[in-house]
Design a protein around this motif. Structure first.
Motif, PDB file in Angstrom:
ATOM      1  N   ALA A  56      18.533  36.975  57.800  1.00 30.39           N
ATOM      2  CA  ALA A  56      18.949  35.636  57.381  1.00 30.39           C
ATOM      3  C   ALA A  56      20.332  35.298  57.924  1.00 30.39           C
ATOM      4  O   ALA A  56      20.585  34.172  58.383  1.00 30.39           O
ATOM      5  CB  ALA A  56      18.943  35.543  55.859  1.00 30.39           C
ATOM      6  N   ALA A  57      21.240  36.271  57.903  1.00 33.04           N
ATOM      7  CA  ALA A  57      22.605  36.028  58.381  1.00 33.04           C
ATOM      8  C   ALA A  57      22.629  35.720  59.866  1.00 33.04           C
ATOM      9  O   ALA A  57      23.418  34.881  60.329  1.00 33.04           O
ATOM     10  CB  ALA A  57      23.489  37.233  58.068  1.00 33.04           C
ATOM     11  N   PRO A  61      23.173  28.791  59.872  1.00 31.40           N
ATOM     12  CA  PRO A  61      24.120  27.849  60.485  1.00 31.40           C
ATOM     13  C   PRO A  61      25.479  27.860  59.804  1.00 31.40           C
ATOM     14  O   PRO A  61      26.447  27.315  60.339  1.00 31.40           O
ATOM     15  CB  PRO A  61      23.419  26.498  60.336  1.00 31.40           C
ATOM     16  CG  PRO A  61      22.516  26.663  59.147  1.00 31.40           C
ATOM     17  CD  PRO A  61      22.063  28.096  59.189  1.00 31.40           C
ATOM     18  N   ARG A  62      25.558  28.478  58.632  1.00 32.52           N
ATOM     19  CA  ARG A  62      26.843  28.552  57.930  1.00 32.52           C
ATOM     20  C   ARG A  62      27.703  29.721  58.403  1.00 32.52           C
ATOM     21  O   ARG A  62      28.852  29.862  57.987  1.00 32.52           O
ATOM     22  CB  ARG A  62      26.603  28.651  56.419  1.00 32.52           C
ATOM     23  CG  ARG A  62      26.038  27.368  55.818  1.00 32.52           C
ATOM     24  CD  ARG A  62      25.879  27.476  54.322  1.00 32.52           C
ATOM     25  NE  ARG A  62      24.829  28.400  53.953  1.00 32.52           N
ATOM     26  CZ  ARG A  62      24.531  28.733  52.693  1.00 32.52           C
ATOM     27  NH1 ARG A  62      25.249  28.232  51.685  1.00 32.52           N
ATOM     28  NH2 ARG A  62      23.554  29.574  52.450  1.00 32.52           N
ATOM     29  N   LEU A  63      27.122  30.541  59.272  1.00 35.36           N
ATOM     30  CA  LEU A  63      27.854  31.661  59.855  1.00 35.36           C
ATOM     31  C   LEU A  63      28.015  31.404  61.354  1.00 35.36           C
ATOM     32  O   LEU A  63      27.028  31.321  62.082  1.00 35.36           O
ATOM     33  CB  LEU A  63      27.127  32.980  59.614  1.00 35.36           C
ATOM     34  CG  LEU A  63      26.987  33.411  58.152  1.00 35.36           C
ATOM     35  CD1 LEU A  63      26.168  34.685  58.056  1.00 35.36           C
ATOM     36  CD2 LEU A  63      28.349  33.606  57.493  1.00 35.36           C
ATOM     37  N   SER A 300      31.728  28.605  52.035  1.00 38.50           N
ATOM     38  CA  SER A 300      31.333  29.657  51.101  1.00 38.50           C
ATOM     39  C   SER A 300      29.830  29.880  51.204  1.00 38.50           C
ATOM     40  O   SER A 300      29.044  28.929  51.306  1.00 38.50           O
ATOM     41  CB  SER A 300      31.704  29.266  49.671  1.00 38.50           C
ATOM     42  OG  SER A 300      33.104  29.162  49.534  1.00 38.50           O
ATOM     43  N   VAL A 301      29.424  31.145  51.178  1.00 36.60           N
ATOM     44  CA  VAL A 301      28.016  31.468  51.343  1.00 36.60           C
ATOM     45  C   VAL A 301      27.685  32.676  50.477  1.00 36.60           C
ATOM     46  O   VAL A 301      28.526  33.560  50.270  1.00 36.60           O
ATOM     47  CB  VAL A 301      27.703  31.753  52.837  1.00 36.60           C
ATOM     48  CG1 VAL A 301      28.528  32.918  53.357  1.00 36.60           C
ATOM     49  CG2 VAL A 301      26.223  32.006  53.060  1.00 36.60           C
ATOM     50  N   GLU A 302      26.468  32.703  49.956  1.00 35.71           N
ATOM     51  CA  GLU A 302      26.013  33.849  49.181  1.00 35.71           C
ATOM     52  C   GLU A 302      25.035  34.662  50.015  1.00 35.71           C
ATOM     53  O   GLU A 302      24.062  34.133  50.554  1.00 35.71           O
ATOM     54  CB  GLU A 302      25.337  33.404  47.889  1.00 35.71           C
ATOM     55  CG  GLU A 302      24.913  34.580  47.011  1.00 35.71           C
ATOM     56  CD  GLU A 302      24.325  34.147  45.676  1.00 35.71           C
ATOM     57  OE1 GLU A 302      23.150  34.495  45.413  1.00 35.71           O
ATOM     58  OE2 GLU A 302      25.032  33.454  44.924  1.00 35.71           O
ATOM     59  N   ILE A 303      25.316  35.957  50.116  1.00 40.41           N
ATOM     60  CA  ILE A 303      24.447  36.868  50.863  1.00 40.41           C
ATOM     61  C   ILE A 303      24.149  38.069  49.979  1.00 40.41           C
ATOM     62  O   ILE A 303      25.066  38.732  49.496  1.00 40.41           O
ATOM     63  CB  ILE A 303      25.112  37.349  52.170  1.00 40.41           C
ATOM     64  CG1 ILE A 303      25.479  36.162  53.061  1.00 40.41           C
ATOM     65  CG2 ILE A 303      24.186  38.312  52.910  1.00 40.41           C
ATOM     66  CD1 ILE A 303      26.197  36.560  54.341  1.00 40.41           C
ATOM     67  N   HIS A 348      18.235  37.924  66.118  1.00 35.92           N
ATOM     68  CA  HIS A 348      17.219  37.034  65.550  1.00 35.92           C
ATOM     69  C   HIS A 348      17.764  35.613  65.636  1.00 35.92           C
ATOM     70  O   HIS A 348      18.960  35.387  65.560  1.00 35.92           O
ATOM     71  CB  HIS A 348      16.937  37.420  64.090  1.00 35.92           C
ATOM     72  CG  HIS A 348      15.974  36.505  63.399  1.00 35.92           C
ATOM     73  ND1 HIS A 348      14.639  36.459  63.730  1.00 35.92           N
ATOM     74  CD2 HIS A 348      16.154  35.582  62.408  1.00 35.92           C
ATOM     75  CE1 HIS A 348      14.034  35.567  62.955  1.00 35.92           C
ATOM     76  NE2 HIS A 348      14.933  35.025  62.159  1.00 35.92           N
ATOM     77  N   GLY A 349      16.866  34.654  65.804  1.00 38.57           N
ATOM     78  CA  GLY A 349      17.297  33.263  65.848  1.00 38.57           C
ATOM     79  C   GLY A 349      17.758  32.857  67.246  1.00 38.57           C
ATOM     80  O   GLY A 349      17.371  33.465  68.259  1.00 38.57           O
TER      81      GLY A 349
END
Length: 404
Positions: A56-57, A61-63, A300-303, A348-349
């Motif tokens: 996912a990381a 797009p937030r990273l 801010s992001v939750e992982i 990935h991505g």
């Protein structure tokens, strides 16, 4: 079996990552799959390890993949890139976000299609055979220096049109700049400067004497359509040369080590060469040639249930994700018939490695011809005497071998 608790903050330069990092990765996955670590310059950064979180990381797009977006690591101190050359080494598709990423990637995509790589296979086979002929005449020695390194070096230099007289120096410089330890920062800075001058000289040469190679095509696109800046051109060439070589060096060196230290799996592969494709995928999964990559949080992001502030550096642990028991059955076992290409070694991505097909082709050809040519190949030293690259790049520095 319960493992001893991890330190509150792990140090990337410490023993946890330099003695048996796979034991550390196992403990992290069990105890703290998203954790804080101390970077080489002393900064505290986040380390993401679990397969689903890593996947996912890599596509979030937030990273950001643009190093100019981060503020908590002194990248020049950590990598040794001189400040005045920074833009020439960080303005490529690997270190950019959209829309620049797509624009830069499109310029070189046609050279790395599966169809084009398949057309290159006879030439890769010829280079491989020539290197093995020379190695056979020595009676044994370092397989990395004699084979694993010059194979991808020759292939990539031919693709880009790098003259033979420049390749020996380039090989030394490229080895230096992939080191992340700031203890080598002064040496690395000199190698970055030498690489810059080398690539700039090649660009000038191709402007005056264009050929059929990729570098000539990139120079033409730069000059005719202004589709990339001079800094982007130099940075793209640098990325292709260094990343396209060093990754494959590690895959070939590590793969040879794994096969020679797992005789049962080696016997299976010798008995059934149809397993070569799955064997290469297992090498890529079991010991990723690039263990970690980095991103920078734009917000801010939750992982993995952990809240990460904006403007934080996030290290993404590909090697740990590839041994996540939640994704792979019996992940600590090396099996050439695993036949599972879902590892995240190539990312990935949108940033999925452009050179993945070339790296796979080089590895398949290298292992196939190596095993055929040397049926009695064996390690010439105990495994504990081998020296390995640590963190970010993973592969044997040298691999002494002989044959019966």
């Amino acid at each position: 079996m319960n493992q001893p608790p991890l330190p509150e903050v792990l140090d990337l330069a410490g023993e946890h990552f330099h003695t048996d990092q796979y034991a550390t990765y196992r403990d992290i996955l069990e105890q703290r799959p998203v954790t804080r670590v101390r970077f080489y310059d002393g900064s505290l950064v986040w380390l993401v390890n679990r397969y689903e979180d890593v996947r996912a990381a890599l596509s979030s797009p937030r990273l950001s993949n643009d190093p100019t977006q981060q503020t908590d690591i002194d990248l020049s101190a950590a990598t040794g890139i001189p400040d005045d050359l920074s833009e020439y080494f960080r303005r490529n598709m690997f270190r950019s976000d959209e829309p620049d990423h797509g624009r830069l990637r499109k310029l070189v995509t046609r050279e790395f299609t599966v169809r084009r790589i398949n057309a290159m296979r006879p030439r890769i086979e010829r280079i491989t055979e020539d290197l093995l002929d020379k190695f056979a005449a020595t009676g044994g020695g370092d397989l990395v220096g004699a084979f694993a390194r010059p194979l991808p070096l020759t292939v990539m230099c031919e693709l880009l049109g790098v003259p033979e007289e420049d390749r020996t120096d380039f090989q030394t410089w490229s080895q230096h700049v992939v080191e992340s330890d700031p203890a080598f920062a002064e040496r690395n800075a000199a190698s970055y400067r030498s690489l810059f001058e080398c690539v700039r000289s090649l660009v000038r040469r191709r402007r005056d004497e264009p050929g059929e190679d990729l570098l000539s095509a990139l120079v033409e696109q730069r000059d005719a359509g202004d589709r990339l800046s001079e800094a982007e051109l130099i940075s793209t060439v640098f990325l292709l040369l260094v990343a396209g070589i060093e990754t494959s060096v590690n895959v070939i060196g590590t793969g040879a080590f794994l096969l020679l230290t797992h005789p049962g799996q080696l016997a299976r592969l010798r008995a059934d060469d149809a397993l070569m494709g799955s064997a290469v995928e297992e090498v890529l999964r079991y010991m990723a040639p690039i263990e970690m990559t980095s991103r920078h949080s734009l917000e801010s992001v939750e992982i993995g249930g952990v809240s990460i502030d904006a403007q934080s550096t996030v290290l993404i642990n590909l090697a740990a994700a590839n041994r996540d028991p939640a994704r792979f059955e019996d992940p600590q076992s090396f099996r050439v018939d695993r036949n599972d290409g879902s590892h995240l070694t190539f990312g990935h991505g949108i940033h999925y490695c452009l050179g993945a097909a070339l790296a796979r082709a080089e590895a398949e050809i290298a292992f196939g011809l190596l095993l055929k040519r040397f049926p009695g190949l064996e390690l010439a030293v105990p495994t504990e005497e081998l020296t390995w690259r640590h963190v970010f790049m993973r592969g044997p520095v040298a691999l002494p071998v002989g044959w019966r």
